[in-house]
Design a protein around this motif. Sequence first.
Motif, PDB file in Angstrom:
ATOM      1  N   ARG A 183      22.201  29.303  56.557  1.00  0.00           N
ATOM      2  CA  ARG A 183      22.955  29.050  55.325  1.00  0.00           C
ATOM      3  C   ARG A 183      22.568  27.748  54.649  1.00  0.00           C
ATOM      4  NH1 ARG A 183      28.944  30.173  57.648  1.00  0.00           N
ATOM      5  NH2 ARG A 183      27.942  29.102  59.420  1.00  0.00           N
ATOM      6  N   CYS A 184      21.796  26.899  55.328  1.00  0.00           N
ATOM      7  CA  CYS A 184      21.358  25.638  54.725  1.00  0.00           C
ATOM      8  C   CYS A 184      20.217  25.832  53.731  1.00  0.00           C
ATOM      9  CB  CYS A 184      20.923  24.653  55.811  1.00  0.00           C
ATOM     10  SG  CYS A 184      19.515  25.233  56.793  1.00  0.00           S
ATOM     11  N   LEU A 185      19.617  27.008  53.700  1.00  0.00           N
ATOM     12  CA  LEU A 185      18.470  27.269  52.835  1.00  0.00           C
ATOM     13  C   LEU A 185      18.915  27.615  51.414  1.00  0.00           C
ATOM     14  CD1 LEU A 185      16.322  29.428  55.289  1.00  0.00           C
ATOM     15  CD2 LEU A 185      16.102  26.982  54.789  1.00  0.00           C
ATOM     16  N   PRO A 186      18.017  27.470  50.438  1.00  0.00           N
ATOM     17  CA  PRO A 186      18.354  27.810  49.047  1.00  0.00           C
ATOM     18  C   PRO A 186      18.844  29.250  48.939  1.00  0.00           C
ATOM     19  CG  PRO A 186      16.261  26.642  49.145  1.00  0.00           C
ATOM     20  CD  PRO A 186      16.653  26.915  50.568  1.00  0.00           C
ATOM     21  N   ASN A 187      19.871  29.436  48.103  1.00  0.00           N
ATOM     22  CA  ASN A 187      20.538  30.737  48.033  1.00  0.00           C
ATOM     23  C   ASN A 187      20.306  31.397  46.669  1.00  0.00           C
ATOM     24  OD1 ASN A 187      22.159  32.955  48.322  1.00  0.00           O
ATOM     25  ND2 ASN A 187      24.046  31.837  48.748  1.00  0.00           N
ATOM     26  N   PRO A 188      19.555  32.508  46.632  1.00  0.00           N
ATOM     27  CA  PRO A 188      19.323  33.197  45.346  1.00  0.00           C
ATOM     28  C   PRO A 188      20.563  33.876  44.785  1.00  0.00           C
ATOM     29  CG  PRO A 188      18.388  34.447  47.162  1.00  0.00           C
ATOM     30  CD  PRO A 188      18.835  33.130  47.741  1.00  0.00           C
ATOM     31  N   ILE A 244      20.148  36.680  62.690  1.00  0.00           N
ATOM     32  CA  ILE A 244      19.908  35.686  61.644  1.00  0.00           C
ATOM     33  C   ILE A 244      21.033  35.817  60.625  1.00  0.00           C
ATOM     34  CG2 ILE A 244      18.252  34.760  60.000  1.00  0.00           C
ATOM     35  CD1 ILE A 244      17.137  34.942  62.828  1.00  0.00           C
ATOM     36  N   GLY A 245      21.791  34.751  60.434  1.00  0.00           N
ATOM     37  CA  GLY A 245      22.954  34.846  59.563  1.00  0.00           C
ATOM     38  C   GLY A 245      22.903  33.949  58.344  1.00  0.00           C
ATOM     39  N   CYS A 246      23.255  34.511  57.189  1.00  0.00           N
ATOM     40  CA  CYS A 246      23.508  33.718  55.997  1.00  0.00           C
ATOM     41  C   CYS A 246      24.939  34.030  55.552  1.00  0.00           C
ATOM     42  CB  CYS A 246      22.481  33.997  54.898  1.00  0.00           C
ATOM     43  SG  CYS A 246      22.427  35.710  54.316  1.00  0.00           S
ATOM     44  N   THR A 247      25.307  33.697  54.356  1.00  0.00           N
ATOM     45  CA  THR A 247      26.706  33.877  53.952  1.00  0.00           C
ATOM     46  C   THR A 247      27.088  35.350  53.819  1.00  0.00           C
ATOM     47  OG1 THR A 247      26.627  31.778  52.754  1.00  0.00           O
ATOM     48  CG2 THR A 247      28.458  33.267  52.252  1.00  0.00           C
TER      49      THR A 247
END
Length: 280
Positions: A183-188, A244-247
């Motif tokens: 989640r620390c990576l840029p979010n499109p 692998i988790g993002c929001t």
Amino acid sequence: MRLILISGLSGSGKSVALRALEDSGFYCVDNLPATMLPEALELYADFGYQDIAISVDTRSGPSLGALPDVVAQLRAQNIDVRLLFLEARPETLVKRFSETRRRHPLSGAGITVEEAIQVEQEMLSDVPELGTRIDTSELSANALRSWVRELVDADSGKLTLIFQSFGFKHGVPQDADFVFDVRCLPNPHYDQALRPFTGRDQPIIDFFAKHSEVAEMIADIQAMIAKWLPCYNKENRSYLTVAIGCTGGQHRSVFIAENLARAFAGKQVLVRHRQLYRDH
């Protein structure tokens, strides 16, 4: 002979998994006591069955405790035994029982569904380590059928690497061996033009290509898995799930899971996108 054992929590989708195997040509038996497995397999072999799927769970009562020893015995006889353990979050199971108005097998006078689920979890505590876990909390029946078929088709003689994307807002997968938070990576997601796409689509791929930290994250995760994979191979494990988790589980986690799968293309690899399967 190939034997697939289906076990897990009531309401987690065991019947769906068993029917998927039946549709794939397996001879299926629902609810067989663990102690009867060796005799049953001898009988099925006499009848010429080679692909067999059997459900073993808490409905068989005290015999469930014999399952670890029985599985070890069958594997010592060079029988290809794989166990799929299905589970789901307690709140998901309660909702399913409420929606279907089914009775939990362990419920009774004075015992709530929540309490029955807790008792069942304790009864099954030694079973998950015998095989691979599948968290069905966010899965549709179609997605579960697809995942079961993929696992069964994999070569049992090799460790299968499973890269699974997910969204933290939907909960962390219970079946993960490793969990990486990206989640620390840029979010499109914050670009209205990019929001409808997923991490498998070219506009999102182009977006991440502009950010070097995304490639660095992939390289770091890849290096860690590559370093420790031999240790898991020594354990004679059949599956290793890397989550692998993002929001939301649509963009960053999907893109990274796909890239990791390509990085380990020389291995036996499966890719799952939990949130992309929710409505299919």
